[in-house]
Design a protein around this motif. Structure first.
Motif, mmCIF file in Angstrom:
data_model
loop_
_atom_site.group_PDB
_atom_site.id
_atom_site.type_symbol
_atom_site.label_atom_id
_atom_site.label_comp_id
_atom_site.label_asym_id
_atom_site.label_seq_id
_atom_site.Cartn_x
_atom_site.Cartn_y
_atom_site.Cartn_z
ATOM 1 N N UNK A 7 -2.266 6.958 11.197
ATOM 2 C CA UNK A 7 -1.063 6.339 10.636
ATOM 3 C C UNK A 7 0.139 6.786 11.453
ATOM 4 N N UNK A 8 0.970 5.837 11.885
ATOM 5 C CA UNK A 8 2.154 6.208 12.655
ATOM 6 C C UNK A 8 3.427 5.807 11.912
ATOM 7 N N UNK A 9 4.564 6.071 12.548
ATOM 8 C CA UNK A 9 5.860 5.821 11.909
ATOM 9 C C UNK A 9 6.057 4.347 11.573
ATOM 10 N N UNK A 10 5.533 3.459 12.415
ATOM 11 C CA UNK A 10 5.674 2.021 12.153
ATOM 12 C C UNK A 10 4.955 1.623 10.869
ATOM 13 N N UNK A 11 3.791 2.234 10.621
ATOM 14 C CA UNK A 11 3.045 1.939 9.396
ATOM 15 C C UNK A 11 3.831 2.388 8.166
ATOM 16 N N UNK A 12 4.432 3.572 8.263
ATOM 17 C CA UNK A 12 5.217 4.097 7.143
ATOM 18 C C UNK A 12 6.450 3.229 6.914
ATOM 19 N N UNK A 13 7.109 2.850 8.006
ATOM 20 C CA UNK A 13 8.302 1.999 7.900
ATOM 21 C C UNK A 13 7.952 0.664 7.250
ATOM 22 N N UNK A 14 6.823 0.098 7.650
ATOM 23 C CA UNK A 14 6.381 -1.176 7.084
ATOM 24 C C UNK A 14 6.053 -1.028 5.602
#
Length: 208
Positions: free
Chosen positions: A66-73
């Motif tokens: 899981x990366x920052x883009x997944x969390x942001x989404x």
């Protein structure tokens, strides 16, 4: 402990100290002692939900982590309401989806692609296309996607009984609901051609 009085900051856990500081920064100095624990519980649930959703997005994108883009989404699109272990898929919060899309749909010119339609408002659509596939072809497709046995079987039964087509007919005016075949790659091109022809005709009919 009496209302409005707090334990000594040094005697409080670090998370509780941070929450107390947030309240202080907001100008809130008097509150029931249980408020800190309630806010910590809420924060924990919120973060857990966000991370669970982020894992779903990451898995869907076939990422190893899981990366920052997944969390942001996940923060921007909190549209899931849990996970269905039996069908191995997230549970969509239909009310939140409708609320999230309402402004975009009101502007027009939007195509919605989904495997269901009964929760979408009738006012959103000028036409509805339902794809149909031969069962033998559909079985192989879903098997290739790694569907578990129950999910695969239920999807095949839905196709046999034309559940989605009947759902569309029950949700929208019959004259705007159409079926399109989706058995082979050539069907995709034919379907796009038919849809484009319909769009062109609709624009002509409503341009005056």
């Amino acid at each position: 402990m009496e209302s409005g009085k707090m334990a000594s900051p040094k005697s409080m856990p670090k998370d509780a100290q941070m929450m107390a500081q947030i309240l202080k920064d907001m100008g809130i100095t008097e509150y029931e002692p249980r408020v800190i624990n309630q806010m910590l519980e809420f924060a924990f649930r919120y973060v857990t939900t966000i991370l669970d959703d982020a894992k779903i997005y990451s898995s869907h994108a076939k990422k190893a982590t899981v990366d920052a883009d997944d969390v942001r989404l996940a923060i921007q699109w909190q549209l899931y309401d849990g996970y269905d272990e039996e069908y191995d898929c997230p549970i969509l919060d239909e009310d939140r989806v409708v609320d999230e899309l309402e402004n975009q749909m009101s502007e027009g010119g939007v195509i919605v692609d989904y495997h269901g339609c009964d929760f979408f408002p009738e006012r959103w659509f000028h036409i509805v296309f339902v794809l149909k596939t031969d069962n033998s072809i559909l079985y192989k497709r879903l098997e290739t996607r790694g569907y578990n046995e129950k999910k695969l079987k239920d999807n095949i039964q839905c196709e046999i009984f034309q559940v989605l087509y009947e759902e569309a007919l029950a949700s929208y005016k019959e004259e705007i609901v159409h079926q399109l075949s989706s058995n082979k790659p050539e069907d995709l091109e034919d379907n796009i051609h038919q849809i484009l022809k319909w769009i062109e005709q609709w624009i002509k009919d409503h341009s005056s």
